[in-house]
Design a protein around this motif. Sequence first.
Motif, PDB file in Angstrom:
ATOM      1  N   THR A 240       0.832  -1.197   0.000  1.00 49.81           N
ATOM      2  CA  THR A 240       0.000   0.000   0.000  1.00 49.81           C
ATOM      3  C   THR A 240       0.871   1.252   0.000  1.00 49.81           C
ATOM      4  OG1 THR A 240      -1.649  -1.213   1.280  1.00 49.81           O
ATOM      5  CG2 THR A 240      -1.890   1.169   1.181  1.00 49.81           C
ATOM      6  N   THR A 241       1.948   1.246   0.757  1.00 52.05           N
ATOM      7  CA  THR A 241       2.871   2.380   0.798  1.00 52.05           C
ATOM      8  C   THR A 241       3.523   2.584  -0.564  1.00 52.05           C
ATOM      9  OG1 THR A 241       3.309   1.955   3.135  1.00 52.05           O
ATOM     10  CG2 THR A 241       4.884   3.346   1.971  1.00 52.05           C
ATOM     11  N   ILE A 242       3.959   1.513  -1.201  1.00 55.70           N
ATOM     12  CA  ILE A 242       4.572   1.602  -2.531  1.00 55.70           C
ATOM     13  C   ILE A 242       3.571   2.150  -3.526  1.00 55.70           C
ATOM     14  CG2 ILE A 242       5.499   0.259  -4.455  1.00 55.70           C
ATOM     15  CD1 ILE A 242       6.823  -1.552  -2.371  1.00 55.70           C
ATOM     16  N   GLN A 243       2.349   1.655  -3.481  1.00 56.56           N
ATOM     17  CA  GLN A 243       1.318   2.144  -4.394  1.00 56.56           C
ATOM     18  C   GLN A 243       1.031   3.630  -4.151  1.00 56.56           C
ATOM     19  OE1 GLN A 243      -1.948  -0.572  -3.791  1.00 56.56           O
ATOM     20  NE2 GLN A 243      -1.248  -1.946  -5.423  1.00 56.56           N
ATOM     21  N   ALA A 244       1.031   4.042  -2.906  1.00 53.36           N
ATOM     22  CA  ALA A 244       0.752   5.444  -2.580  1.00 53.36           C
ATOM     23  C   ALA A 244       1.852   6.379  -3.093  1.00 53.36           C
ATOM     24  CB  ALA A 244       0.588   5.600  -1.066  1.00 53.36           C
ATOM     25  N   TRP A 245       3.085   5.923  -3.122  1.00 51.47           N
ATOM     26  CA  TRP A 245       4.220   6.755  -3.539  1.00 51.47           C
ATOM     27  C   TRP A 245       4.587   6.572  -5.009  1.00 51.47           C
ATOM     28  CZ3 TRP A 245       6.151  10.772  -1.155  1.00 51.47           C
ATOM     29  CH2 TRP A 245       5.874  10.929   0.196  1.00 51.47           C
ATOM     30  N   ARG A 246       3.972   5.651  -5.697  1.00 49.90           N
ATOM     31  CA  ARG A 246       4.327   5.354  -7.095  1.00 49.90           C
ATOM     32  C   ARG A 246       4.206   6.603  -7.966  1.00 49.90           C
ATOM     33  NH1 ARG A 246       0.785   0.884  -9.550  1.00 49.90           N
ATOM     34  NH2 ARG A 246      -0.723   2.426  -8.890  1.00 49.90           N
ATOM     35  N   TRP A 247       3.091   7.307  -7.936  1.00 49.18           N
ATOM     36  CA  TRP A 247       2.883   8.456  -8.813  1.00 49.18           C
ATOM     37  C   TRP A 247       3.730   9.661  -8.402  1.00 49.18           C
ATOM     38  CZ3 TRP A 247       1.506   6.938 -13.181  1.00 49.18           C
ATOM     39  CH2 TRP A 247       0.620   5.886 -13.344  1.00 49.18           C
ATOM     40  N   PRO A 248       3.836   9.984  -7.125  1.00 49.63           N
ATOM     41  CA  PRO A 248       4.730  11.090  -6.756  1.00 49.63           C
ATOM     42  C   PRO A 248       6.192  10.819  -7.147  1.00 49.63           C
ATOM     43  CG  PRO A 248       3.219  10.655  -4.953  1.00 49.63           C
ATOM     44  CD  PRO A 248       3.024   9.557  -5.971  1.00 49.63           C
ATOM     45  N   LEU A 249       6.643   9.572  -6.986  1.00 50.56           N
ATOM     46  CA  LEU A 249       8.016   9.231  -7.387  1.00 50.56           C
ATOM     47  C   LEU A 249       8.196   9.351  -8.896  1.00 50.56           C
ATOM     48  CD1 LEU A 249       8.836   6.207  -5.045  1.00 50.56           C
ATOM     49  CD2 LEU A 249       9.869   8.486  -5.019  1.00 50.56           C
TER      50      LEU A 249
END
Length: 179
Positions: A4-13
């Motif tokens: 969930t954390t990876i998915q949440a940061w995918r677009w900002p990264l």
Amino acid sequence: MIRTTIQAWRWPLLLGLIVAAIAWQATLRRTPYVLMSAAEKRLGKMGGVNQMAHGPLADSASRAVVRPSPDLAYSTCVFDLSNGPVTVTAAPVPARYWSLSVFDARTDVAFVRNNVESQGAPIRIVLIRDGQTAPPGTTAVLVPGGHGIALIRILVDDRARFAMVDQARRASCCGPVAP
């Protein structure tokens, strides 16, 4: 949780990487122009625009020309072709080596010739930009961007001879083409 954390940061990264790539490309493309603009302003203070300036021999404090050599005499012409072509003449001097180089707005070399290639004769060129023409019988040099620096370098292997070299190099000139 980790997924969930990876998915949440995918677009900002991803957005951060795209912005970084664009900034990197912009820096690569603009840096030569920024550097040449700074050099033109610094050298233009010595002699103005479309006029030849003859600097003293370089010493440890000299910085008008980037990283000047203490055994070279420099003459410079900051040129702007917005009002028409500009003629540059490098007069022969009593030195083992001298050269004329022309750098465009991007810091690329547009022209270079030395005393050996000119067989000791004066080097006369007409700087032009797109849409301009040089007078018939002249050597035209196309300068992308329409402005830059013409640089004459003269080897002064004996500082005692500088006065003689300096007097001869003052016949070198730069200016608008006569109508």
